[in-house]
Write an enzyme that holds these catalytic residues in place. Structure first.
Site, PDB file in Angstrom:
ATOM      1  N   ARG A 540       2.069   3.602  -7.207  1.00 30.49           N
ATOM      2  CA  ARG A 540       1.399   5.053  -6.609  1.00 30.49           C
ATOM      3  C   ARG A 540       2.384   6.022  -7.193  1.00 30.49           C
ATOM      4  NH1 ARG A 540      -3.087   4.382  -3.405  1.00 30.49           N
ATOM      5  NH2 ARG A 540      -2.818   6.453  -3.110  1.00 30.49           N
ATOM      6  N   THR A 647       7.213  -4.385  -5.610  1.00 28.03           N
ATOM      7  CA  THR A 647       6.851  -5.808  -6.074  1.00 28.03           C
ATOM      8  C   THR A 647       6.547  -5.947  -7.594  1.00 28.03           C
ATOM      9  OG1 THR A 647       4.646  -5.487  -5.291  1.00 28.03           O
ATOM     10  CG2 THR A 647       6.074  -6.896  -3.941  1.00 28.03           C
ATOM     11  N   LYS A 651       7.544  -8.538 -11.110  1.00 33.27           N
ATOM     12  CA  LYS A 651       6.424  -8.762 -12.150  1.00 33.27           C
ATOM     13  C   LYS A 651       7.046  -8.410 -13.606  1.00 33.27           C
ATOM     14  CE  LYS A 651       2.848  -7.667  -8.800  1.00 33.27           C
ATOM     15  NZ  LYS A 651       2.066  -6.682  -8.419  1.00 33.27           N
TER      16      LYS A 651
HETATM   17  C1  26Q Z   1      -2.164   4.846   6.847  1.00 32.59           C
HETATM   18  C2  26Q Z   1      -2.964   5.588   7.596  1.00 32.59           C
HETATM   19  C3  26Q Z   1      -4.116   6.254   7.208  1.00 32.59           C
HETATM   20  C4  26Q Z   1      -4.315   6.145   5.936  1.00 32.59           C
HETATM   21  C5  26Q Z   1      -3.841   5.031   4.978  1.00 32.59           C
HETATM   22  C6  26Q Z   1      -2.498   4.567   5.410  1.00 32.59           C
HETATM   23  C7  26Q Z   1      -1.601   3.463   4.712  1.00 32.59           C
HETATM   24  C8  26Q Z   1      -2.389   2.862   3.716  1.00 32.59           C
HETATM   25  C9  26Q Z   1      -1.406   2.003   2.791  1.00 32.59           C
HETATM   26  C10 26Q Z   1      -0.302   3.915   4.799  1.00 32.59           C
HETATM   27  C11 26Q Z   1       0.215   2.588   4.020  1.00 32.59           C
HETATM   28  C12 26Q Z   1      -0.144   2.025   2.885  1.00 32.59           C
HETATM   29  C13 26Q Z   1       0.609   1.103   1.948  1.00 32.59           C
HETATM   30  C14 26Q Z   1       1.850   0.988   2.106  1.00 32.59           C
HETATM   31  C15 26Q Z   1       2.358   0.134   1.034  1.00 32.59           C
HETATM   32  O1  26Q Z   1       1.994  -0.246   0.083  1.00 32.59           O
HETATM   33  N1  26Q Z   1       3.819  -0.139   1.169  1.00 32.59           N
HETATM   34  C16 26Q Z   1       4.563  -0.667   0.181  1.00 32.59           C
HETATM   35  O2  26Q Z   1       4.425  -2.189   0.557  1.00 32.59           O
HETATM   36  C17 26Q Z   1       4.933  -3.081  -0.425  1.00 32.59           C
HETATM   37  C18 26Q Z   1       5.033  -4.687   0.153  1.00 32.59           C
HETATM   38  O3  26Q Z   1       5.571  -4.770   1.120  1.00 32.59           O
HETATM   39  C19 26Q Z   1       6.462  -2.746  -0.706  1.00 32.59           C
HETATM   40  O4  26Q Z   1       7.156  -3.713  -1.652  1.00 32.59           O
HETATM   41  C20 26Q Z   1       6.492  -1.361  -1.116  1.00 32.59           C
HETATM   42  O5  26Q Z   1       8.010  -1.046  -1.115  1.00 32.59           O
HETATM   43  C21 26Q Z   1       6.053  -0.379   0.009  1.00 32.59           C
HETATM   44  O6  26Q Z   1       5.931   0.973  -0.484  1.00 32.59           O
END
Ligand code: 26Q
Length: 803
Positions: A540, A647, A651
Site C-alpha cells: 500500500r 508480510t 514472500k
Molecule cells: C479503519 C477505519 C476505517 C476504514 C479503514 C480502516 C482500516 C482498514 C484496514 C485500518 C487499517 C487497515 C489495515 C491495516 C493493515 O493492513 N496493517 C498491516 O497489518 C499487517 C498484518 O499484521 C502488518 O504486517 C503490517 O505491518 C500492517 O501495516
C-alpha cells in the site's frame, strides 16, 4: 469422496459430464470462464461430504473452536489453492493438457476475492488456510462485501478508482448460502430498562431497526489432510415482515449499503457511521450464532470460554466484548459477574499498528445513536473498570488514560484489551513497542495479557503456486518432502557452495523475470532486460512505508547518469505496485510522480537502458504472485518502528530475493535468520527515531542545505526535471522541507544510497548473489503461517486437535 483414488480418466469424464450438464457445451467450445465455473462446481462436489462431516464431528466431539473475527479477508484466487490442498492440482493440469485446454487461462478467469486492503486482510486469509492445514478447529467471521477493494487504473499518471465488481457474471462459485442460520441484528431506536415479571432488568426497544444477517459459507480446505473449515461471511437483508418499513428504493439501498463496499484504509481514523454499522453487524451476527450453537451442546453458558474463543483482528470487531455481554445479559439472563468472567476469558485481540492516528475511536453521541443498548453496556464496563482500579489505589492519571469512555469518545482498543485475556503484536519489535510505548499503561496493569505472535505466510501459495520452477528446482535439490514440511527447506544450506545448484536457482529466477518482463511489455509497452536487477517495492502507498525514499534514489541515479552516461552500474528496473486510499492526497501525488519519472526515464535513450521505472497498476494478490518470484531486491524501507511486521518481506525472501531493509517489523527477524551477510540493512534504528521524538531535534532543512547531493535530488521536484507534475512536485518538496520530513527520509538517504551501491557490487558477483539468494530461501521456513497459527491455537485459544 476420497480423492486419492481419483484417476485422470475419471476426472476427465466427470469434467465433461459437468460441463455438459451445467453449460450444455463441449470442451472445445467453452470459454475460460465457463471452464472455470465448471471446474469449480465439480471440485465442490468432490469436497462437499468432507465439509459436512467436519462440521458434524466438531459439534459431536464438543471440541473447542476459535472464531477469527475480521472485517477483511483477502484470499485472492482460490482455484489453484483448493486444487493443491485437495491434492489434485497436478492431476487437473495434466488432464487439461490432454483436453487441449490452457490451464493458466482457466485460472485467470477467476476474479481475485479482494475483501481486504492489504497485510491485515491477507494475514486473515492465510490464517484460515493454516488453521485448516494444521487441523485446528478455527472458523472465520467477516462480511460479504459486494465490492472489494477498488480497482486501480492509471490515467495520465494519476490513480483512478473503479468499483471492484468481483461477483461479475459468475458470482462467487465457492460460497454456500445458509438460510437456516439467519439471525436478527438490531440497530438504532431507543432503549429503556424495565423490570420483568421475575424482577429481572430487561431492555425494551422502541423504533429499533431489525435486519437479517444472512450467512454465506466459504470452505477452507487444509493441505492434503481431509480437513475443511469454514469462513462465514455475512450479508444483510430486509426481513419480509418489515418490508413495509422500506417503501422506496432509497430506503432499501440504505440497508444494502451495509455490505456494499469495503472501506479503503488510509491509516487515518475517520468515524463514519456506516463503518460502525458494518463492524457491529458482523460482530453481532457472529456472536449470536456462536452462543446458539454452543447451547446446543447442553453446556452451561457461564462456561462458554471452555469451548469457544473469539479473536478480534485489530479493533474493527472490538465491539465484541460489549456485544457478547449484551447477549449473555439480555438474551440469556446471566448475571453481570458471570457474564464478565466468561467474556474476558473468551476474547483476545491482535494489534496491527502503532500509528496512534490509526487507532479507532468513536464519537460517543454517534455510538449511542446507532447502538443504544451496547452503549449502555460499555458505560457500565467503563464505570466498573474505573471504580475497581480506584479501589485498588491506582493513580488517577493512569486510570484516565486507560479507560474506555473519555473526551466524549469510545476507545476501541481499550475495550478490546480490558474485555479480553490476550493482546498481541505481530512481530517482536512491534510487541516491544506496544509494551514500552503505545500500550504501556495497559502493560503495567496487565503484563500477563501481552504476547508476541510474529506474522507468517502461506508458503504453499508463494512457492508451489506462484513459483512452479523454483518448486521443481527444490524437488530436484532436496527432494519433495518440503512440500509438506516446509522446515525441510533448511537442508538447502548444504548446497550453499554447490555451483551447479546455485546456477540452477539463478536460472529459475531468470525464468520468473522473463515472465514478468513479458507482462510488463504487454501491459505498459515498456521493454525491460532480465539482465537488469529487478528492484521491487509493492505494498500500500503510505508515507511511513517511504516509497518516496526509493524515488529519491531513482532521481539520484537519473541525475548521475545524465551527468555521466558512462557511469558504471548494473542496469536496474525499479518496479512499483501500490494502491493509495482515495482520500489520501499525498499518497496519490507520489503515484503521479513515479509515473512521470517513469515517462522521463524510460524514454531517454541517453541512459542506454541502464535505468527503467515501471508502475504496475492494480496491485493485488494475483499480481503479487507474478511479481514477487521475479524480484532480485525486496524493498522494505519503512521508517524504523512504523511497520508493525510486513508480510511481503517474507514472500520475497521465500522466492530468493535479497532484502534491502531498515530495522523495522519482521525485517529484524529475517535478519536474525539469514545473518548479516545475506541481507542489506541500512538506516536509523528505532532508538534513533525515538531519540528525535524525545529531543525534538530533527531538522530536515539543515540536512538539505548541508548536503549537495540531497539538495540536487530534492530540487529536481521543483525545477522542471519532472514535467507534468508541478503541483505534485511542489507538494512533495514542501512535505520534505517545509513540513520537516515527518518520516526522516533525508536522514536515511545517504545510508540508503550506500546500501544500494552495495547491492550493485554484490550483484556483479553472480555466485555470491546466488548463494545469498539460496540462503534466503533456505531460512524462509521460519515464517510459515502454519507455525504462527499453531502458536495462536496453543497459547491464546488453547485449542486441541482431535482428528
Ligand atoms: C479503519 C477505519 C476505517 C476504514 C479503514 C480502516 C482500516 C482498514 C484496514 C485500518 C487499517 C487497515 C489495515 C491495516 C493493515 O493492513 N496493517 C498491516 O497489518 C499487517 C498484518 O499484521 C502488518 O504486517 C503490517 O505491518 C500492517 O501495516
Amino acid at each position: 469422496m476420497n480423492l486419492e483414488q481419483l484417476s485422470k480418466e475419471q476426472f476427465i469424464r466427470d469434467f465433461k459430464d459437468t460441463l455438459h450438464e451445467e453449460q450444455l457445451i463441449k470442451v472445445a467450445r467453452a470459454t475460460p470462464a465457463e471452464l472455470f465455473t465448471t471446474l469449480a462446481k465439480l471440485i465442490r462436489r468432490y469436497y462437499t461430504d468432507t465439509w459436512i462431516d467436519r462440521n458434524h464431528k466438531l459439534s459431536e466431539n464438543k471440541e473447542k473452536v476459535a472464531y477469527y473475527f475480521s472485517i477483511e479477508f483477502l484470499p485472492g484466487r482460490m482455484l489453484e489453492t483448493n486444487l493443491l490442498n485437495l491434492g489434485i492440482l497436478d492431476l487437473v493440469k495434466e488432464s487439461f493438457e490432454e483436453l487441449n485446454v490452457d490451464f493458466q487461462e482457466v485460472v485467470e478467469a477467476e476474479h481475485d476475492m479482494a475483501l481486504g486492503n492489504g497485510g491485515l486482510g491477507r494475514l486473515a486469509a492465510a490464517f484460515m488456510d493454516s488453521l485448516a492445514t494444521t487441523g485446528y478447529p478455527g472458523f472465520g467471521n467477516g462480511l460479504r462485501y459486494q465490492y472489494g477493494l477498488f480497482k486501480q487504473r492509471i490515467v495520465d499518471g494519476y490513480q483512478v478508482e473503479l468499483p471492484d465488481s468481483w461477483f461479475g457474471s459468475i458470482g462467487n462459485v465457492w460460497e454456500t448460502r445458509k438460510d437456516h442460520d439467519i439471525v436478527d441484528v438490531k440497530l438504532f431506536g431507543d432503549v429503556y430498562l424495565q423490570a420483568d415479571q421475575e424482577g429481572r432488568i430487561v431492555p425494551v426497544y422502541h423504533n429499533a431497526q431489525l435486519l437479517h444477517a444472512v450467512p454465506y459459507d466459504v470452505p477452507q480446505i487444509g493441505f492434503e489432510n481431509g480437513v475443511i473449515n469454514n469462513l462465514r461471511l455475512w450479508d444483510v437483508e430486509i426481513p419480509e415482515a418489515y418490508e413495509l418499513d422500506y417503501p422506496t428504493i432509497e430506503d432499501r439501498r440504505r440497508v444494502q449499503d451495509i455490505t456494499a463496499v469495503l472501506y479503503p484504509d488510509d491509516s487515518n481514523y475517520e468515524g463514519k457511521q456506516l463503518r460502525l454499522i458494518q463492524e457491529y453487524f458482523m460482530t453481532s451476527a457472529g456472536l449470536q450464532t456462536i452462543v446458539k450453537s454452543y447451547l446446543k451442546q447442553g453446556l452451561p453458558l457461564e462456561n462458554i470460554h471452555e469451548k469457544v474463543s473469539v479473536h478480534i483482528n485489530d479493533t474493527h470487531p472490538a465491539v465484541a466484548p460489549a456485544e457478547f455481554m449484551r447477549i449473555l445479559l439480555d438474551d440469556y439472563g446471566l448475571t453481570w459477574d458471570a457474564a464478565w468472567e466468561t467474556t474476558v476469558q473468551t476474547m483476545s485481540y491482535t494489534n496491527h499498528t502503532i500509528l496512534s492516528e490509526a487507532l479507532e475511536k468513536w464519537d460517543a453521541e454517534l455510538f449511542k445513536k446507532v447502538l443504544p443498548r451496547v452503549y449502555q453496556v460499555i458505560l457500565e464496563i467503563d464505570h466498573r473498570f474505573v471504580s475497581n482500579l480506584a479501589k485498588q489505589g491506582y493513580d488517577s492519571g493512569l486510570i484516565e488514560r486507560t479507560r474506555i469512555v473519555k473526551d466524549n469518545q469510545i476507545h476501541m482498543a481499550n475495550l478490546a484489551i480490558i474485555g479480553g485475556h490476550s493482546v498481541n503484536g505481530v512481530a517482536k519489535l512491534h510487541t516491544d513497542l506496544l509494551k514500552e510505548d503505545t500500550l504501556h499503561d495497559f502493560y503495567t496493569l496487565y503484563p500477563e495479557k501481552f504476547n508476541n505472535k510474529t506474522n507468517g505466510i502461506v508458503q504453499r501459495r508463494w512457492t508451489q503456486i506462484a513459483a512452479p520452477e523454483l518448486s521443481q528446482a527444490l524437488d530436484e535439490t532436496i527432494g519433495k518432502d518440503w512440500r509438506k514440511d516446509i522446515h525441510q527447506l533448511d537442508r538447502l544450506v548444504e548446497f550453499a557452495n554447490d555451483d551447479t545448484v546455485l546456477d540452477h536457482f539463478y536460472q529459475v529466477k531468470k525464468v520468473a523475470k522473463e515472465r514478468l518482463a513479458r507482462y510488463i511489455r504487454e501491459t505498459t509497452g515498456i521493454e525491460v532486460s532480465t539482465d537488469a536487477i529487478f528492484d521491487v517495492q509493492v505494498k500500500r502507498l503510505h508515507a511511513y512505508k517511504r516509497q518516496l525514499l526509493n524515488v529519491l534514489h531513482i532521481l539520484k541515479l537519473y541525475l548521475d547518469l545524465k551527468e555521466n552516461p558512462d557511469k558504471d552500474m548494473v542496469p536496474r528496473v525499479f518496479i512499483f505496485g501500490a494502491k493509495a486510499a482515495p482520500g489520501y492526497h499525498f499518497a496519490k501525488s507520489v503515484i503521479k510522480l513515479i509515473n512521470e519519472i517513469a515517462n522521463v526515464v524510460n524514454n531517454d535513450s541517453s541512459l542506454q537502458g541502464k535505468l527503467k521505472v515501471v508502475f504496475l497498476e492494480n496491485y493485488r494478490v494475483s499480481l503479487a504472485e507474478l511479481i514477487i518470484p521475479a524480484a532480485d531486491v525486496s524493498e522494505q524501507i519503512s521508517l524504523a518502528s512504523k511497520e508493525a511486521s510486513g508480510t511481503s518481506n517474507m514472500k520475497f525472501m521465500m522466492t530468493g530475493a535479497i532484502t534491502l531493509a531498515t530495522l523495522d517489523g519482521a525485517n529484524i527477524e529475517i535478519k536474525d535468520e539469514v545473518g548479516d551477510d545475506n541481507i542489506i540493512i541500512f538506516g536509523m534504528d528505532k532508538d534513533a527515531v525515538y531519540s528525535h521524538y524525545e529531543n525534538h531535534d530533527y531538522y530536515a532543512r539543515g540536512i538539505y542545505e548541508s548536503n549537495p547531493t540531497i539538495r540536487r535530488v530534492v530540487d529536481s521536484f521543483v525545477n522542471g526535471t519532472i514535467p507534468n507534475a508541478q503541483s505534485e512536485g511542489t507538494e512533495i518538496y514542501e512535505s520534505l522541507i517545509t513540513h520537516n520530513d515527518e518520516y526522516f527520509l533525508l536522514e536515511d538517504f545517504s545510508a540508503y544510497v550506500a546500501a544500494q551501491e552495495k547491492i550493485d557490487a554484490l550483484y556483479r558477483d553472480q555466485k555470491l548473489w546466488a548463494r545469498m539468494s539460496l540462503m534466503n530461501i533456505a531460512k524462509s521456513h521460519k515464517f510459515t503461517s502454519d507455525d504462527t497459527i499453531t502458536e495462536y491455537a496453543e497459547d491464546i485459544w488453547q485449542l486441541t486437535k482431535n482428528e
